[in-house]
Every structure is written in C-alpha cells, then in structure tokens.
Design a protein around this motif. Sequence first.
Motif, PDB file in Angstrom:
ATOM      1  N   ARG A  98      32.349  41.390  36.706  1.00 20.62           N
ATOM      2  CA  ARG A  98      31.975  40.876  38.012  1.00 20.62           C
ATOM      3  C   ARG A  98      31.687  39.379  37.993  1.00 20.62           C
ATOM      4  O   ARG A  98      31.863  38.691  39.002  1.00 20.62           O
ATOM      5  N   ILE A  99      31.238  38.899  36.841  1.00 20.54           N
ATOM      6  CA  ILE A  99      30.899  37.481  36.733  1.00 20.54           C
ATOM      7  C   ILE A  99      32.097  36.606  37.093  1.00 20.54           C
ATOM      8  O   ILE A  99      31.955  35.538  37.650  1.00 20.54           O
ATOM      9  N   ASN A 110      35.870  35.311  45.225  1.00 14.73           N
ATOM     10  CA  ASN A 110      35.739  36.250  46.328  1.00 14.73           C
ATOM     11  C   ASN A 110      34.287  36.550  46.635  1.00 14.73           C
ATOM     12  O   ASN A 110      33.958  37.577  47.213  1.00 14.73           O
ATOM     13  N   ALA A 111      33.412  35.609  46.242  1.00 11.17           N
ATOM     14  CA  ALA A 111      31.985  35.815  46.411  1.00 11.17           C
ATOM     15  C   ALA A 111      31.645  36.026  47.871  1.00 11.17           C
ATOM     16  O   ALA A 111      32.049  35.254  48.736  1.00 11.17           O
ATOM     17  N   GLY A 112      30.925  37.091  48.122  1.00  9.17           N
ATOM     18  CA  GLY A 112      30.445  37.336  49.473  1.00  9.17           C
ATOM     19  C   GLY A 112      31.503  37.888  50.424  1.00  9.17           C
ATOM     20  O   GLY A 112      31.206  38.184  51.561  1.00  9.17           O
ATOM     21  N   ASP A 113      32.748  38.044  49.953  1.00  6.17           N
ATOM     22  CA  ASP A 113      33.802  38.589  50.806  1.00  6.17           C
ATOM     23  C   ASP A 113      33.838  40.101  50.673  1.00  6.17           C
ATOM     24  O   ASP A 113      34.332  40.640  49.694  1.00  6.17           O
ATOM     25  N   MET A 114      33.323  40.793  51.677  1.00 14.23           N
ATOM     26  CA  MET A 114      33.212  42.249  51.568  1.00 14.23           C
ATOM     27  C   MET A 114      34.580  42.934  51.597  1.00 14.23           C
ATOM     28  O   MET A 114      34.690  44.094  51.260  1.00 14.23           O
ATOM     29  N   VAL A 165      36.951  42.280  49.715  1.00  7.35           N
ATOM     30  CA  VAL A 165      37.346  42.557  48.332  1.00  7.35           C
ATOM     31  C   VAL A 165      36.300  43.515  47.783  1.00  7.35           C
ATOM     32  O   VAL A 165      35.154  43.134  47.570  1.00  7.35           O
ATOM     33  N   PHE A 166      36.693  44.742  47.611  1.00  6.21           N
ATOM     34  CA  PHE A 166      35.737  45.725  47.102  1.00  6.21           C
ATOM     35  C   PHE A 166      35.909  45.820  45.598  1.00  6.21           C
ATOM     36  O   PHE A 166      36.910  46.336  45.095  1.00  6.21           O
ATOM     37  N   PHE A 167      34.938  45.293  44.885  1.00  2.00           N
ATOM     38  CA  PHE A 167      35.023  45.230  43.428  1.00  2.00           C
ATOM     39  C   PHE A 167      34.063  46.240  42.822  1.00  2.00           C
ATOM     40  O   PHE A 167      32.876  46.245  43.131  1.00  2.00           O
TER      41      PHE A 167
END
Lengths: 140, 347
Positions: B95-96, B101-105, B107-109
Amino acid sequence: MSVEQEQGERTIRCLVAKVGLDGHDRGAHVIARALRDAGFEVIYSGLHRSPDEVVQAAVQEDVDVVGISILSGAHNTLVPKILDGLQEYDAFDDRLILVGGIVPDDDKAELRDRGVDEIFGPGASMEEMISYIREHAPER
Amino acid sequence: MTDLVDDLLAGKHSALARVITKIENRAPGYREIVSELHQHTGDADVVGVTGSPGAGKSTLVDKVAAEYRDRGLTVGVIAIDPSSPYSGGAVLGDRIRMASNAGDMDVFFRSMSARGSLGGLSTATTDAVTALDAFGKDVIIVETVGAGQNEVDIVRTADTVAVLVPPGSGDDVQMLKAGILEIGDVFVVNKADLDGADRTVQQLREMLQGRSGAGKAGHHGAVATAEQGEAATEGTDDTDETWDPPIVETVANRSEGVEAFISVLEDHSEFLDRTGARERQARDRFAAEIRTLLREDANELVAGELARHGGIESAVDDVMARETDPYTVVDEVLAPLRECLDAENAP
C-alpha cells in the motif's frame, strides 16, 4: 488458510498509519513488527499520509484496528478528520480506533469524546497494546 | 447476509471490503455471497502482475492504476504478500507504493496475506476478483510475488499476465527454473534506466524465441497442468493466430513506458476477444475452480467421516498392531458414502 484456523478464529487486521507532517516513523515500525509477531496482519501506510488516505486505507482494507501515530502535536486537527471520514463511509462503529503519540491529558478527554477508543503515550508497553487489541477487537 | 450483497452491488465501499474479509476468513455465509455475486460478473478485464521481490510490481501497478483512472476507468487491485509461517502475522506493505492514487476511492486497493496456505489462497483470490468484478470495477489487477506453483495458480485468475523482470537478473537458468516464461503474456523489464537493462531485454527475447518454437499450446501459460489438460486440449487453436509476448521497457517510478504497457495490455485483450481465447480461458478457469471446490468439499466430508470412525490416530493404532490394514480402513470409512451414492443411483 491453515487447517487450525479454518473454523472460528479469524485474523485481526490492523492499520498502522502516520498522518501529517511528521517524519518520525521509528515507533510505528516497531509497533508494526510487534503486532505482526503477535499474529496480526498489519497494513503500514507509509509516511506523510493525509486523513483522506488513512480513511481510504481503513475502509478498503476492512481493518479491525485503526492505529494512528502522531508525534507532531496536530492530533486535534487530524484525528477528527479521520473519524469523520470513517463515519462517512460507514466504517466507524465496528472499528477500534487507537492513537499513539504524545497527547496532553486535556486533549485525551476530547479525543475520547470524539470516538477514539484508547490513547497510548510514551512508556506504554507492547504487551499492553496487544492485549488491549485482543480484548477489544470488534465482534463481527 | 443478502444486505451485504445488495450494499456491494449498490456501490458501497465498506460492503465490498467486508465481503472480501469474509472471503479471506471463509466466514460463515461467504459461499452464499460469492454465489449471489457470480451472475453480476464477467465485465472486468483482469490483469495479473508477477515478478521477483523488488522488481517494482507495486510501483508499476500504482502508475498503471493512475493511468486507467485518467482514462475514466475504475480499478481494483489485490496485492498478495507473504505471511510468517511462525506467527501467522504479516506486514502488508504494498500500500505504501500507492501514492498516485491517494484518497481516490475509485481505486480499490486491498492487501491480502498468503496466510501460509496451499491452494486456499488461489480460491480466495478468485473469489475476491469476483467481488470486485460484481462491484463494477473496469480493470482488476492481481499483484503477487512470482515464486512457485501457488503464485502461478493465482496469476491464472487473470486474462492477461504481465511478468516483471528486473535488469541484471541475468542467469537464464534461474528464470527458466521458475517456469515464469510460460505464464507471461507480456514481459516488462522495469527499471530500464539501470545498467544491464538492454542485456536483460536481449536475453528475454532469445528465450522467448525458444519458447514459441517449443510448444504451440502455450499461448496462455501452458494452461495444461495434468488436471486441466483435457479441457485445454479440446479448445486449442481453432485459429492459427498465436500471441507472441512482447517485451516492454518501463521506469515505473517515473511513469515511463506505462502507456506503452497499457496499450500492450489492450492489444492482448483484443487478441483474446478476436480469437475466442478469452472464452476458452474462462472455461478452463471455471473447470479448474469447480474441481478445486469439489476436492476441498469432498475432503471435508471425508475428514468428518474419519472423525466419526474414531479419528486417524486410532486407525493408525490398529494398522500398527496389524489388526487391520490401510485399505480396509479406507473402505470402512467410505462405506456409508458409497451406500448413499449407490442408493441415489439405483433406478
């Protein structure tokens, strides 16, 4: 999944998050390792995360425990943002919210009011934290 | 339970996350959930990304996801990390790298740990892909360390498999040994700005030429393991067109080559549709999945029967004392099952 844990016992998932402009992650690393060794699955966020990113990680990873490490003193601004975000995505009630760092007593009460379950300051032991999580991890 | 499915289909992120948790834990009711979701799947492009640790998988996946988002597509990512065989715990760090794609829901990681299981992980991965597909993700990326049969099984969940090769991984034999040449539809030499990248590309090219001469059936990862063989052979090559895996050079942390990589993925996707290979692959996958589930469930039934007969230890005691033998034990344990089946099949 191994045979032993096939029934019943589930793995506890924890997010260890560093928020804001705080570059001190030694403690977060140590905690992440200790939680791993206790048999938990740990998702480490990396440094300098925004509250939105922490919420995104907590929701998508469906963690049982959201551990927020803040050493910058900005907890009164950042933590409520995270709590609001979790509520927005309906991911607040069944999650244990922990804060680690240097938090003055006056602020502790307020954070608890906002929904933080426990605050671990300097001197808190790993065992304390691990057994707290084992005891209080939400039933699902 | 059905509420969870409804919430997921309605696009609620926390419901999707909870469904994947149930799948991972094999929590009560997860089978019903996956069954209900199945009819809503089949629209997503599934891409597998594999390669040795440090090859740059997570970084590349991050950039690729960001590029797909720029094109207006939604993305799901499943990143699989090893877990400690001792404590069962794991630090999942992929995840680091998801900084783009920080904060972009959208993109489901999701990080998954291997939890020291054989076979079970590929079932869990397949089911998690089902959940993301039903949720409506356009592209689903499955990222895993490429080492061993387990990972190869996981990557087979994908329509298109990308294998990352870091420069200087040299030694031809190493790569052949890992069986990694056979599973790749696309090869990516990442960190192409490093010394030795050209040489790695060269070596890969030579080895891939060897491969296309060697086996015709291997257009998608020699799908024919012993078990899947029959299914695979009946469907091989009604068209003459075969896929020659291209080699793409990228510098993922600078986003270089990402567009080229995506266009190769698109080419492969078109190839699959044009030749009917997508359908064949899907058939093979479902066949394998049905077999796996049958085997798991049958095992469970049989384990239950064995327990009712006093368990394995007492059976072993009797065999050790030469009072009975392994064949007789098995016959005795399975007798009720056989009777049931005979009664069922009787006219």
